[in-house]
Design an enzyme around this catalytic site. Structure first.
Site, PDB file in Angstrom:
ATOM      1  N   CYS A   1      28.558  29.514  39.582  1.00  0.00           N
ATOM      2  CA  CYS A   1      29.727  29.588  39.679  1.00  0.00           C
ATOM      3  C   CYS A   1      30.010  30.580  40.646  1.00  0.00           C
ATOM      4  O   CYS A   1      30.694  30.843  41.961  1.00  0.00           O
ATOM      5  CB  CYS A   1      30.719  29.814  38.343  1.00  0.00           C
ATOM      6  SG  CYS A   1      31.018  28.802  37.072  1.00  0.00           S
TER       7      CYS A   1
ATOM      8  N   CYS B   1      28.313  32.524  34.292  1.00  0.00           N
ATOM      9  CA  CYS B   1      28.085  31.300  34.997  1.00  0.00           C
ATOM     10  C   CYS B   1      27.281  31.403  36.283  1.00  0.00           C
ATOM     11  O   CYS B   1      27.889  31.266  37.319  1.00  0.00           O
ATOM     12  CB  CYS B   1      29.062  30.012  35.218  1.00  0.00           C
ATOM     13  SG  CYS B   1      29.156  28.560  36.694  1.00  0.00           S
TER      14      CYS B   1
END
Length: 314
Positions: free
Chosen positions: A76, A73
């Site tokens: 993230c 991700c």
């Protein structure tokens, strides 16, 4: 739990299956409370399906921020360092629990993590929605301020020592002391004396109209003051019975904001604005602008609501 927290937590996530798992403590550190000391983790900890029960229990003493992420991700990787920085600066007043959703599917399912990064707080064993997606550091700090105020309102004011955590082996940077009026306001918030906190922030703004921290704090504590002791079900019933009563609609919008239901709050007030005669709209617009300031201009929900408000004005 108070009404503000009850509105925030109702139906958010189901952690019941993770509540009673036996766990072994990891990375012991000290949690300071009035009742004594308990062994648990430090400022920043990795949490698994098996060890989550320990963190859930710790949230009764110190607020927990849960960062749901994954290695693949990209957003993230942008958000996690910001969360770690802010948590470290708070010096143990908040614990960051990092959850790799790929390795911990039960936690991902319990938190209903449909997209990541997703950030949820835990106060006294109950989840509080925070935000989804990578957001700017300024907005992260605003949300953390709101979290600490909510935690204080519910008596969750402990702290942890990070001496035993890998992230805190070196000396922690000293957090700059709060300006006197800010410190006075925060101390009052922790005791539930919102009137004193409002007065302190108003004085700070009178001294420095550009004090954005005081402006944000004033908006937050005014919201807390308005919803203190309000019964959510009674407020909704009153609003349903009087759809054009400004105070009734404002109260439910405030409760929705404090509970994380931002779109519901904005939608309610924008619908009300659209239905009122032009000469009765000013208070609704003022309340919307105040709530926009609480959430922050960087939030896409604010941008969407501003656009709709503009379309109704012109």
């Amino acid at each position: 739990m108070s009404d503000i927290s009850a509105s925030a937590l109702r139906g958010a996530v189901d952690l019941s299956t993770l509540r009673n798992r036996p766990v072994a403590p990891q990375n012991p550190a000290t949690v300071s409370t009035e009742a004594g000391a308990v062994a648990t983790g430090g400022f920043i900890v990795d949490v698994t399906d098996a060890t989550f029960g320990q963190i859930l229990e710790l949230s009764r003493t110190v607020p927990i921020v849960v960062d749901l992420w994954a290695e693949w991700c990209g957003p993230c990787k942008q958000l996690s360092p910001v969360l770690e920085k802010v948590v470290t600066e708070l010096g143990g007043r908040v614990v960051l629990a990092k959850v790799d959703v790929d390795a911990n599917p039960q936690l991902a399912q319990s938190f209903k993590a449909q997209s990541i990064p997703m950030v949820v707080a835990l106060i006294a064993g109950q989840p509080v929605p925070m935000f989804t997606g990578a957001v700017p550091e300024e907005q992260v700090r605003q949300v953390f301020d709101q979290l600490l105020q909510m935690a204080a309102q519910n008596g969750v004011t402990g702290s942890v020592s990070g001496e035993a955590t890998e992230q805190n082996e070196e000396a922690e940077p000293q957090e700059a002391p709060l300006p006197p009026l800010h410190a006075e306001a925060f101390a009052a918030i922790e005791t539930g004396d919102f009137a004193t906190a409002i007065t302190a922030y108003e004085k700070a703004l009178a001294e420095n109209p550009r004090d954005e921290d005081a402006r944000a704090g004033l908006g937050q504590v005014r919201l807390l003051d308005r919803v203190q002791g309000v019964d959510l079900q009674q407020a909704r019933a009153a609003a349903a019975a009087a759809p054009h009563d400004l105070e009734a609609q404002f109260t439910v919008a405030d409760l929705d904001i404090s509970g994380g239901h931002v779109d519901d709050a904005f939608g309610r007030l924008l619908d009300l604005f659209a239905e009122l005669p032009a000469d009765e709209r000013v208070p609704v617009r003022q309340r919307l602008v105040e709530l926009f300031g609480l959430i922050g201009d960087a939030d896409p929900r604010v941008a969407a609501a501003r656009n709709r408000l503009s379309s109704l004005l012109f």
